[in-house]
Design a protein around this motif. Structure first.
Motif, PDB file in Angstrom:
ATOM      1  N   VAL A 381      58.217  -3.665  41.168  1.00  9.36           N
ATOM      2  CA  VAL A 381      57.143  -2.681  41.337  1.00  9.36           C
ATOM      3  C   VAL A 381      57.613  -1.521  42.210  1.00  9.36           C
ATOM      4  O   VAL A 381      57.387  -0.345  41.886  1.00  9.36           O
ATOM      5  N   LYS A 382      58.281  -1.841  43.317  1.00  5.87           N
ATOM      6  CA  LYS A 382      58.757  -0.810  44.239  1.00  5.87           C
ATOM      7  C   LYS A 382      59.769   0.111  43.571  1.00  5.87           C
ATOM      8  O   LYS A 382      59.697   1.348  43.725  1.00  5.87           O
ATOM      9  N   LEU A 383      60.707  -0.457  42.825  1.00  5.95           N
ATOM     10  CA  LEU A 383      61.730   0.347  42.151  1.00  5.95           C
ATOM     11  C   LEU A 383      61.106   1.240  41.094  1.00  5.95           C
ATOM     12  O   LEU A 383      61.472   2.416  40.960  1.00  5.95           O
ATOM     13  N   THR A 384      60.169   0.693  40.335  1.00  6.31           N
ATOM     14  CA  THR A 384      59.505   1.474  39.292  1.00  6.31           C
ATOM     15  C   THR A 384      58.746   2.644  39.900  1.00  6.31           C
ATOM     16  O   THR A 384      58.771   3.765  39.373  1.00  6.31           O
ATOM     17  N   ALA A 385      58.085   2.411  41.038  1.00  4.82           N
ATOM     18  CA  ALA A 385      57.332   3.468  41.703  1.00  4.82           C
ATOM     19  C   ALA A 385      58.251   4.526  42.307  1.00  4.82           C
ATOM     20  O   ALA A 385      57.996   5.729  42.195  1.00  4.82           O
ATOM     21  N   SER A 386      59.356   4.078  42.925  1.00  3.04           N
ATOM     22  CA  SER A 386      60.247   5.018  43.615  1.00  3.04           C
ATOM     23  C   SER A 386      61.035   5.888  42.647  1.00  3.04           C
ATOM     24  O   SER A 386      61.412   7.011  42.980  1.00  3.04           O
ATOM     25  N   THR A 387      61.308   5.388  41.446  1.00  2.00           N
ATOM     26  CA  THR A 387      62.062   6.176  40.456  1.00  2.00           C
ATOM     27  C   THR A 387      61.137   6.931  39.515  1.00  2.00           C
ATOM     28  O   THR A 387      61.600   7.590  38.591  1.00  2.00           O
ATOM     29  N   LYS A 388      59.827   6.783  39.737  1.00  2.00           N
ATOM     30  CA  LYS A 388      58.814   7.440  38.886  1.00  2.00           C
ATOM     31  C   LYS A 388      59.036   7.111  37.413  1.00  2.00           C
ATOM     32  O   LYS A 388      58.980   7.973  36.529  1.00  2.00           O
ATOM     33  N   ASP A 389      59.322   5.822  37.183  1.00  2.81           N
ATOM     34  CA  ASP A 389      59.535   5.318  35.825  1.00  2.81           C
ATOM     35  C   ASP A 389      58.213   5.385  35.053  1.00  2.81           C
ATOM     36  O   ASP A 389      57.206   4.828  35.481  1.00  2.81           O
ATOM     37  N   LYS A 390      58.214   6.059  33.930  1.00  5.04           N
ATOM     38  CA  LYS A 390      56.979   6.240  33.165  1.00  5.04           C
ATOM     39  C   LYS A 390      56.786   5.180  32.080  1.00  5.04           C
ATOM     40  O   LYS A 390      55.783   5.196  31.377  1.00  5.04           O
ATOM     41  N   ARG A 391      57.747   4.279  31.947  1.00  4.88           N
ATOM     42  CA  ARG A 391      57.608   3.258  30.907  1.00  4.88           C
ATOM     43  C   ARG A 391      56.602   2.196  31.332  1.00  4.88           C
ATOM     44  O   ARG A 391      56.757   1.560  32.372  1.00  4.88           O
ATOM     45  N   ILE A 392      55.583   1.998  30.513  1.00  3.85           N
ATOM     46  CA  ILE A 392      54.503   1.055  30.815  1.00  3.85           C
ATOM     47  C   ILE A 392      55.038  -0.364  30.978  1.00  3.85           C
ATOM     48  O   ILE A 392      54.580  -1.121  31.842  1.00  3.85           O
TER      49      ILE A 392
END
Length: 471
Positions: A381-392
């Protein structure tokens, strides 16, 4: 060009995962599930576990792809995401969990051999401990000959132990009776039509069974630094998890179509032997007991590889002392293997005095695996948020896995949190030693808060020790 001769290929990575996950537990899994849940709730339990642990497997696959620099096992995600102290606690808890599991494999192996050779009794007498010690050190020297040879043997054993399980699956599907399966599908009813045990309470009971039997799903990630191809790690994690989930679900669910929940609950261990015996007679019990022996040996081998590798990787990231990183001419971390197996040997010898301590150690080892798993989910979750990953998909697997791990903690009960801390806190002595030796600051401010909380829970655990043992 990188030398891949001694690296691990896709099939061997899958073999490590399946061998680590599918141990002796599968042979009594239908009984364990029947102790807590009806056929209908068992199906729900596997769906929830499949979604939850499946999301965790996808987290591991995604993190392996996005952060190839973190090739030190699942604890490296905890270290990167939540600091040195949480990283250490994750690897310490994981290492302790696997070591205690290896002690169990030693005693269980000779308990299973006791079916054919009564001299070994329940696997905790002197002949059993001598036999387990011999196998421990034979395995030790085999591993020191090279990872390629050890994984080849592990893969061969993995294939061999799937044969009796496959025979059971074929027979249990052929002998399936729908009327037996649908009787009390959601649990026993009272006279007023209410369930004796609510579906939620039954589901909470399945959690304590399903999570523990999936330990080992991270096996490929632990060896990511030794894989021939980085992409094989993610593939092995997903394929290994999917294969084991299907096997577990079939073995347990279809057993409810052969025997009622009450009958399954009352079976001796290994329960699978008696289910198969009811279908094909005495050969069924013999086939399953041989399967137990092969399966335990394979799981023991796989978990020894996991234990030595995770301790080695912890040494390379300066969480464990440097001595754990020394390798022999075959690129095997020799000190890590020696220390791991010496601890296993000591715990095996402790059975000559008493087996009561092991009951507590087993519970401690089971509870500590939750911390590294939870850190994996939260780091996703943290990595997805920090990289602004847009993949659902990446958001979903992280959030679902996190919710599932918190559900597991809730379903396990607050005492398991205390047990976890009781297993983790003694490791802080090693952490403090390493930090001081390296001339580093021991605790950051927020880590001091965590450490103080650990001490408080540890003291609480000591005060309530008798209650914890009876859990």
């Amino acid at each position: 060009m990188e030398n891949t001769e001694k690296k691990i290929g896709l099939f061997s990575l899958i073999g490590i995962i399946i061998s680590a996950i599918v141990g002796a537990g599968i042979f009594s899994l239908m009984k364990e599930m029947a102790n807590t849940a009806s056929a209908g709730v068992t199906i729900l339990g596997w769906v929830i576990a499949g979604v939850g642990m499946g999301s965790l497997a996808f987290c591991l696959e995604n993190l392996n792809s996005k952060r190839p620099d973190l090739d030190s096992g699942i604890f490296s995600y905890a270290q990167e995401g939540f600091g040195e102290f949480m990283g250490f606690n994750s690897v310490w808890g994981y290492w302790i969990s696997v070591i205690i599991g290896n002690v169990a494999f030693g005693t269980l192996l000779f308990s299973a051999l006791g079916y054919f050779f009564p001299v070994f009794e329940d696997g905790q007498n002197i002949p059993s401990i001598i036999g387990a010690s011999i196998i421990l050190w034979l395995m030790h020297f085999l591993i020191l000959r090279g990872l390629d040879k050890a994984t080849l043997l592990n893969t061969s054993v993995m294939i061999a132990k799937m044969v009796p399980i496959a025979i059971f699956i074929v027979c249990v599907i052929a002998g399936f009776k729908l009327d037996v399966f649908t009787t009390d599908f959601w649990g026993n009813l009272k006279s007023n039509g209410q369930l004796e045990t609510s579906i939620l309470e039954q589901l909470k009971g399945t959690v304590l069974v399903t999570v523990w039997v999936f330990i080992g799903v991270e096996g490929a990630v632990v060896f990511s630094g030794r894989a021939k191809k980085r992409s094989d790690v993610g593939k092995a994690t997903i394929l290994g998890f999917a294969s084991v989930t299907i096997i577990y679900a079939i073995v347990t669910v279809f057993s409810y179509g052969v025997m009622s929940q009450a009958e399954l609950k009352s079976l001796p261990n290994p329960a699978m032997a008696y289910v198969l015996e009811s279908l094909i007679g005495k050969p069924g019990a013999i086939i399953v007991n041989l399967g137990v022996i092969i399966s335990i040996f394979g799981s023991w081998m796989a978990n020894t590889l996991l234990a030595e590798e995770v301790a080695y990787q912890a040494g390379t990231r300066e969480l464990f002392p440097k001595l754990f990183t020394k390798e022999n001419k075959n690129d095997i971390p020799i000190n890590s293997v020696i220390i791991t197996n010496l601890i296993v040997q000591f715990l095996l010898l402790s059975f000559l005095v008493t087996d009561e301590a092991y009951t507590m150690l087993s519970k401690l080892s089971s509870s500590t695996i939750l911390l590294p798993y939870t850190c994996v989910a939260l780091f996703q979750v943290k990595l997805t948020a920090s990289t602004k990953d847009k993949r659902i998909k990446n958001w979903l697997v992280g959030i679902i896995a996190s919710i599932y791990m918190f559900w597991v903690l809730y379903a396990s009960g607050s005492m398991y949190l205390v047990l976890t801390v009781m297993a983790l806190l003694p490791g802080s002595i090693m952490y403090i030693y390493v930090k001081r030796k390296n001339g580093e600051t021991i605790f950051k401010n927020y880590e001091k808060v965590i450490f103080i909380l650990f001490i408080a829970l540890f003291v609480y655990g000591l005060i309530n020790f008798k209650t914890l043992v009876q859990l």
